[in-house]
Design an enzyme around this catalytic site. Structure first.
Site, PDB file in Angstrom:
ATOM      1  N   ASN A 154       0.784  -1.234   0.000  1.00 13.18           N
ATOM      2  CA  ASN A 154       0.000   0.000   0.000  1.00 13.18           C
ATOM      3  C   ASN A 154       0.819   1.290   0.000  1.00 13.18           C
ATOM      4  OD1 ASN A 154       0.684  -0.547   2.670  1.00 13.18           O
ATOM      5  ND2 ASN A 154      -1.115   0.502   3.468  1.00 13.18           N
ATOM      6  N   GLY A 230       2.930  -5.229   7.331  1.00 15.60           N
ATOM      7  CA  GLY A 230       1.913  -5.960   6.582  1.00 15.60           C
ATOM      8  C   GLY A 230       0.817  -6.433   7.511  1.00 15.60           C
ATOM      9  N   SER A 231       0.224  -7.565   7.159  1.00 19.72           N
ATOM     10  CA  SER A 231      -0.931  -8.044   7.929  1.00 19.72           C
ATOM     11  C   SER A 231      -0.476  -8.800   9.179  1.00 19.72           C
ATOM     12  CB  SER A 231      -1.773  -8.971   7.051  1.00 19.72           C
ATOM     13  OG  SER A 231      -1.006 -10.092   6.686  1.00 19.72           O
ATOM     14  N   GLU A 250       5.019  -3.952  12.103  1.00 18.58           N
ATOM     15  CA  GLU A 250       4.111  -2.804  11.904  1.00 18.58           C
ATOM     16  C   GLU A 250       2.884  -3.368  11.194  1.00 18.58           C
ATOM     17  OE1 GLU A 250       4.124   0.345  12.687  1.00 18.58           O
ATOM     18  OE2 GLU A 250       6.207   0.913  13.094  1.00 18.58           O
ATOM     19  N   LEU A 251       1.744  -3.449  11.886  1.00 17.50           N
ATOM     20  CA  LEU A 251       0.601  -4.202  11.357  1.00 17.50           C
ATOM     21  C   LEU A 251      -0.639  -3.318  11.211  1.00 17.50           C
ATOM     22  CD1 LEU A 251       1.384  -7.299  13.601  1.00 17.50           C
ATOM     23  CD2 LEU A 251       2.144  -6.891  11.260  1.00 17.50           C
ATOM     24  N   CYS A 284      -3.088   1.763   6.703  1.00 23.00           N
ATOM     25  CA  CYS A 284      -3.306   1.096   7.994  1.00 23.00           C
ATOM     26  C   CYS A 284      -3.942   2.051   9.001  1.00 23.00           C
ATOM     27  CB  CYS A 284      -1.998   0.535   8.517  1.00 23.00           C
ATOM     28  SG  CYS A 284      -0.662   1.693   8.335  1.00 23.00           S
ATOM     29  N   GLU A 378     -10.182  -4.983  10.190  1.00 23.81           N
ATOM     30  CA  GLU A 378      -9.641  -3.908   9.361  1.00 23.81           C
ATOM     31  C   GLU A 378     -10.261  -4.028   7.966  1.00 23.81           C
ATOM     32  OE1 GLU A 378      -5.488  -4.404   8.291  1.00 23.81           O
ATOM     33  OE2 GLU A 378      -5.208  -2.241   8.315  1.00 23.81           O
TER      34      GLU A 378
HETATM   35  P1  NAP Z   1       0.535  -8.943   3.667  1.00 26.24           P
HETATM   36  O1  NAP Z   1      -0.314  -9.791   2.801  1.00 26.24           O
HETATM   37  O2  NAP Z   1       0.792  -9.369   5.055  1.00 26.24           O
HETATM   38  O3  NAP Z   1       1.911  -8.800   2.863  1.00 26.24           O
HETATM   39  C1  NAP Z   1       2.962  -8.024   3.368  1.00 26.24           C
HETATM   40  C2  NAP Z   1       4.276  -8.588   2.887  1.00 26.24           C
HETATM   41  O4  NAP Z   1       4.471  -9.876   3.479  1.00 26.24           O
HETATM   42  C3  NAP Z   1       4.339  -8.801   1.378  1.00 26.24           C
HETATM   43  O5  NAP Z   1       5.641  -8.523   0.918  1.00 26.24           O
HETATM   44  C4  NAP Z   1       4.040 -10.286   1.249  1.00 26.24           C
HETATM   45  O6  NAP Z   1       4.561 -10.858   0.077  1.00 26.24           O
HETATM   46  C5  NAP Z   1       4.776 -10.803   2.466  1.00 26.24           C
HETATM   47  N1  NAP Z   1       4.396 -12.140   2.896  1.00 26.24           N
HETATM   48  C6  NAP Z   1       3.200 -12.766   2.774  1.00 26.24           C
HETATM   49  N2  NAP Z   1       3.284 -14.014   3.282  1.00 26.24           N
HETATM   50  C7  NAP Z   1       4.551 -14.181   3.733  1.00 26.24           C
HETATM   51  C8  NAP Z   1       5.265 -15.245   4.363  1.00 26.24           C
HETATM   52  N3  NAP Z   1       4.680 -16.413   4.648  1.00 26.24           N
HETATM   53  N4  NAP Z   1       6.563 -15.057   4.686  1.00 26.24           N
HETATM   54  C9  NAP Z   1       7.171 -13.896   4.404  1.00 26.24           C
HETATM   55  N5  NAP Z   1       6.556 -12.844   3.811  1.00 26.24           N
HETATM   56  C10 NAP Z   1       5.262 -12.987   3.486  1.00 26.24           C
HETATM   57  O7  NAP Z   1       0.004  -7.446   3.730  1.00 26.24           O
HETATM   58  P2  NAP Z   1      -0.507  -6.514   2.548  1.00 26.24           P
HETATM   59  O8  NAP Z   1      -1.845  -6.982   2.109  1.00 26.24           O
HETATM   60  O9  NAP Z   1       0.571  -6.331   1.516  1.00 26.24           O
HETATM   61  O10 NAP Z   1      -0.622  -5.119   3.309  1.00 26.24           O
HETATM   62  C11 NAP Z   1      -1.740  -4.744   3.991  1.00 26.24           C
HETATM   63  C12 NAP Z   1      -1.547  -4.880   5.482  1.00 26.24           C
HETATM   64  O11 NAP Z   1      -0.405  -4.144   5.897  1.00 26.24           O
HETATM   65  C13 NAP Z   1      -2.714  -4.280   6.253  1.00 26.24           C
HETATM   66  O12 NAP Z   1      -3.041  -5.102   7.334  1.00 26.24           O
HETATM   67  C14 NAP Z   1      -2.146  -2.958   6.730  1.00 26.24           C
HETATM   68  O13 NAP Z   1      -2.794  -2.424   7.863  1.00 26.24           O
HETATM   69  C15 NAP Z   1      -0.738  -3.323   7.020  1.00 26.24           C
HETATM   70  N6  NAP Z   1       0.095  -2.124   7.053  1.00 26.24           N
HETATM   71  C16 NAP Z   1       0.614  -1.692   8.250  1.00 26.24           C
HETATM   72  C17 NAP Z   1       1.373  -0.531   8.291  1.00 26.24           C
HETATM   73  C18 NAP Z   1       2.005  -0.021   9.559  1.00 26.24           C
HETATM   74  O14 NAP Z   1       2.934   0.768   9.473  1.00 26.24           O
HETATM   75  N7  NAP Z   1       1.557  -0.434  10.735  1.00 26.24           N
HETATM   76  C19 NAP Z   1       1.585   0.190   7.127  1.00 26.24           C
HETATM   77  C20 NAP Z   1       1.030  -0.277   5.942  1.00 26.24           C
HETATM   78  C21 NAP Z   1       0.300  -1.436   5.910  1.00 26.24           C
HETATM   79  P3  NAP Z   1       3.659 -11.060  -1.245  1.00 26.24           P
HETATM   80  O15 NAP Z   1       3.261  -9.700  -1.675  1.00 26.24           O
HETATM   81  O16 NAP Z   1       4.612 -11.704  -2.182  1.00 26.24           O
HETATM   82  O17 NAP Z   1       2.497 -11.913  -0.849  1.00 26.24           O
END
Ligand code: NAP
Length: 475
Positions: A154, A230-231, A250-251, A284, A378
């Site tokens: 994002n 990420g998530s 950071e989730l 997020c 979320e």
């Molecule tokens: P996500 O699905 O968790 O993916 C985040 C990253 O993790 C991607 O690079 C993804 O790779 C990777 N990933 C997925 N499965 C993995 C595994 N088993 N091992 C290692 N890496 C893995 O999250 P998203 O949909 O991209 O982002 C949205 C989430 O991020 C939301 O929950 C949002 O609130 C959160 N977020 C938090 C912040 C903060 O600062 N707190 C900021 C922005 C976003 P792939 O893309 O290759 O699947």
């Protein structure tokens, strides 16, 4: 329409590497291919760690790290249009928001450069204990070692910047795995770091199957820290599997805002309309749950809903667009399902609630119960809920009633109310008379509860990526 079609290779040990396999990057708006990226697997991830480890054997002095960081900030400024366009193309982020992100990344690099020059330990007052008499004690901050960085789709530039810039400032080499849907901005940033004079191996970028690359980063003992945005499902899973590493998370959040009856209700309504739907709610800290004191509820709705209806939906490449697509069809279907669940369980749709072509119209739901997904999970889409509350106590209780705790906000003109909210809202950050979507890149940013276990902002991230070493000298 997307204007770029880039081909990018992986960066490993200072070389741009092809693997024979490619990942196509598609526009979330038009589904057109906007680029392709060489696809990494386990071997490339291992080679990336080898290169990072080798790089750290020849440490870069702080002034050189700071100079590189400053140069990257300059390049981001000079290539602003290309950078913003790349974010917009691959993430479907409206250009307005992509430009903000591109400028913020300059700020992230600039603050990291400042911190690189200030990185120091502290004196220990040794003679405060009898045993310490005649001794001089101080700490130095040492880089923790190779850092594995994993980033979400994002903020494909600035959240990568929040990993790379502090790591370099701290003196750590990095293996970066950006989101597969949005790797182009990360690889553009890698190009800028290289052009800025970063020696080989200090930054390595691998793009490919998440669990495969993630497994290598988790299982290799040479990777001392994982910094993940990420998530929660993925993040907490990684932390469980790597008890000996520093795993910094950071989730997500289900961001609440309270509007008290004494507040400037119109200003609150304007701030909410601008911050619940930016990048189609895929931040997020996008405003998701609004709790308004009953006496101000009608006034708030009258100020809020027309402003939401004025937001312009459309092509993210158009500089006038406010709200573009969500990242993919799965997200779109899930968000529409959650709206439907709310509707069939008694919520009233004040505006939106429907798709418009491939987009989702900005949606405001009134009277959605706290147990519904649109309130307790979320949404990560262009949806927010409004509920009337009888008191500040009730608003705080509802705001705290999810498993998340990243940022929350309150609009009030009473100092005591603001301070009460700052004390009792269980979140990493509280904004007063400002939407909780607010973030400035030097501030400590991060969550409690399921929202994470760290703080970012270069000064804070550097603490996490360094270790204190104690030196005691017998004088
Ligand atoms: P996500 O699905 O968790 O993916 C985040 C990253 O993790 C991607 O690079 C993804 O790779 C990777 N990933 C997925 N499965 C993995 C595994 N088993 N091992 C290692 N890496 C893995 O999250 P998203 O949909 O991209 O982002 C949205 C989430 O991020 C939301 O929950 C949002 O609130 C959160 N977020 C938090 C912040 C903060 O600062 N707190 C900021 C922005 C976003 P792939 O893309 O290759 O699947």
């Amino acid at each position: 329409m997307a204007v770029t079609a880039q081909e990018r290779k992986l960066l490993i040990g200072g070389e741009w590497v092809e693997t024979g396999d490619w990942i196509d990057v598609a526009s979330p708006y038009s589904s057109e291919t906007v680029g392709r990226v060489a696809k990494a697997g386990r071997d490339e991830a291992r080679r990336a760690i080898d290169a990072a480890e080798a790089a750290m054997r020849d440490p870069l002095p702080a002034h050189k790290r700071a100079e590189i960081l400053v140069r990257v900030a300059g390049f981001l400024g000079r290539r602003h249009d290309e950078v913003a366009r790349t974010i917009s193309d691959e993430a479907g982020k409206p250009m307005k928001a992509a430009r903000v992100e591109a400028r913020r990344a300059m700020s992230t690099y600039t603050f990291a450069a400042v911190e690189a020059r200030k990185l120091a330990g502290e004196m220990v007052p040794m003679d405060a204990a009898q045993a310490g008499e005649g001794k001089l004690g101080f700490t130095v901050r040492r880089p923790i070692g190779v850092v594995g960085a994993i980033t979400p789709f994002n903020f494909p530039l600035n959240l990568v910047a929040h990993k790379l810039a502090p790591a370099l400032a701290a003196g750590c080499a990095v293996v970066l795995k950006p989101a597969s849907q949005t790797p182009l901005s990360a690889l553009l940033l890698a190009e800028l770091e290289t052009e800025a004079g970063l020696p080989s191996g200090w930054l390595n970028v691998v793009v490919g199957p998440a669990s495969e690359l993630g497994d290598v980063l988790i299982e290799d003992d040479r990777v001392k820290a994982i910094t993940f945005t990420g998530s929660g499902t993925v993040g907490w899973g990684l932390a469980e599997r790597a008890p000996k590493k520093r795993v910094k998370l950071e989730l997500g959040n289900a961001t609440p805002v309270i509007v008290t009856a004494d507040a400037d209700v119109d200003a609150a309504a304007a701030a909410m309309a601008a911050n619940a739907f930016s990048f189609a709610g895929q931040s997020c800290i996008s405003v998701q749950r609004i709790y308004v004191e009953a006496r101000a509820y009608e006034r708030f709705v009258e100020g809020f809903v027309p402003r939401v209806e004025e937001l312009r939906l459309g092509d993210p490449a158009d500089e006038a667009t406010d709200v573009g697509p969500v990242i993919d069809d799965d997200a779109r279907v899930r968000i529409l399902d959650w709206i439907e669940e709310a509707r069939t369980n008694g919520a009233t749709v004040l505006t939106g609630g429907e798709p418009e072509g491939q987009l989702i119209r900005p949606t405001v739901l009134a009277d959605a119960g706290p147990q519904l997904k649109v309130n307790c999970e979320e949404v990560f889409g262009p949806v927010c809920t409004i509920n009337a509350v009888e008191s500040l106590d009730e608003a705080i209780e509802l705001a705290n009633a999810t498993r998340y705790g990243l940022q929350a906000g309150i609009f009030t003109t009473k100092l005591a109310t603001a301070l009460r909210a700052a004390r009792d809202l269980d979140f990493g950050g509280i904004t007063v008379n400002e939407a909780p979507t607010f973030r400035s890149d030097q501030m400590p940013y991060g969550g409690v509860k399921d929202s994470g276990n760290t703080r970012e902002g270069p000064a804070y991230a550097i603490r996490e990526l360094t270790e204190e070493r104690l030196v005691v000298i017998d004088v």
